[in-house]
Design an enzyme around this catalytic site. Structure first.
Site, PDB file in Angstrom:
ATOM      1  N   GLY A   1       3.155   2.166  -1.864  1.00  0.00           N
ATOM      2  CA  GLY A   1       3.790   2.580  -3.331  1.00  0.00           C
ATOM      3  C   GLY A   1       4.979   1.610  -4.043  1.00  0.00           C
TER       4      GLY A   1
ATOM      5  N   ASP B   1       1.282  -8.360 -10.681  1.00  0.00           N
ATOM      6  CA  ASP B   1       1.620  -8.943 -12.136  1.00  0.00           C
ATOM      7  C   ASP B   1       1.070  -7.792 -13.151  1.00  0.00           C
ATOM      8  OD1 ASP B   1       2.489 -11.194 -11.069  1.00  0.00           O
ATOM      9  OD2 ASP B   1       0.448 -12.201 -11.008  1.00  0.00           O
TER      10      ASP B   1
ATOM     11  N   ALA C   1       0.707  -1.273  -0.128  1.00  0.00           N
ATOM     12  CA  ALA C   1      -0.066   0.051   0.077  1.00  0.00           C
ATOM     13  C   ALA C   1       0.646   1.298  -0.120  1.00  0.00           C
ATOM     14  CB  ALA C   1      -1.058   0.137   1.132  1.00  0.00           C
TER      15      ALA C   1
END
Length: 315
Positions: free
Chosen positions: A225, A252, A223
């Protein structure tokens, strides 16, 4: 064209449930069945972005046939390697608060002949590839050095290669200098052998992976980055996310976004973060289309916030 290699693909069933309660009968509010495996997901995300992709993967039994059928329906070219064992089937339980529980099967044991056919198929399909993305765990029977062999053959053929794996397979491949590696925070900590508590810790770890051979490191920090560290510099990017629905395949999708945007520099990092942020707001392992992306929600800076504590530090 982006070629993906998935040594241990799967047929994935995702159930959306209110909460996981052990020993109880749980009624799912939604169900999806998707072709799975990290490289498969990269191909799905590339196809959703409107780019050509070819997926190389060993397939066997009824689950393998269904994986090929599902990929074909999504406009993905499949280069199957027939194997005697059945392709594995995985289950994911996505709770309403965003918590995900995954049950992954081991997958088939590849014979020596099947292993060599897999390598030859990658070589044959790589001639037209702009990028080769090798992703996920190794199938049983493949040596930890297998990805290193793929990287060496790819470079000999003039192709660029992105690698998303972990553990010894990652460390072995670094000696062949993959063009970019994409660890998450846990994989990054494992690779350098120490915990990560801040973005600065992750930056130092990424720099160490480059010293070990990686030409660039795209590190997912959940979360918080993502980090991109390459010859031209280091950048940090994050995105505003309204609601997390499922993080299956989000990493992915992020790698796909990075590659379709060129695979280097801050613009590719911004694309990676936009794709990952869009993916977590979609159900199951649905891959985002361009209409799902919100580039305005992404912030990229070369002033890496080294003192920022990670929301989920890795011990």
């Amino acid at each position: 064209m982006i070629l993906t290699v998935t040594p241990n693909p799967s047929l994935d069933r995702t159930y959306e449930i209110p909460a996981l309660e052990r020993g109880e009968v749980i009624r799912a509010g939604g169900e999806r069945m998707d072709p799975g495996g990290k490289g498969v997901n990269v191909s799905r995300a590339v196809a959703a972005a409107g780019r050509r992709t070819v997926a190389v993967l060993p397939l066997g039994g009824a689950p393998g046939a269904l994986v090929a059928e599902l990929l074909d329906a999504q406009g993905i070219e499949v280069a199957p390697v027939p194997v005697a064992g059945a392709t594995r089937s995985n289950i994911a339980l996505a709770e309403s608060d965003g918590v995900l529980t995954k049950i992954n099967a081991p997958g088939p044991l590849l014979s020596r002949a099947e292993q060599e056919l897999l390598l030859e198929t990658v070589r044959g399909q790589s001639r037209d590839a702009d990028w080769i993305a090798c992703c996920g765990s190794l199938a049983r029977g493949l040596a930890p050095s297998w990805y290193a062999d793929v990287v060496a053959r790819a470079h000999a053929g003039g192709a660029r290669i992105a690698l998303d794996t972990s553990g010894r397979a990652l460390l072995e491949a670094l000696r062949e200098r993959p063009d970019v590696v994409k660890p998450n925070a846990e994989e990054l900590a494992e690779a350098v052998g120490r915990p990560l508590a801040t973005v600065g810790d992750a930056l130092k770890a990424a720099e160490e992976l480059r010293a070990m051979g990686a030409r660039a490191v795209l590190a997912s920090l959940g979360a918080d980055g993502q980090l991109l560290v390459e010859d031209a510099g280091a950048w940090f990017a994050s995105a505003r996310v309204e609601t997390v629905r499922s993080n299956v395949g989000a990493g992915d999708s992020s790698l796909a976004g990075f590659l379709v945007a060129g695979g280097s520099g801050p613009q590719a990092l911004a694309s990676a973060v936009a794709h990952g942020a869009a993916a977590v707001q979609l159900p199951g392992s649905v891959m985002p289309t361009p209409a799902d992306l919100d580039p305005t929600a992404v912030t990229v800076t070369d002033l890496v916030p080294v003192d920022r504590e990670l929301t989920e530090p890795v011990s």
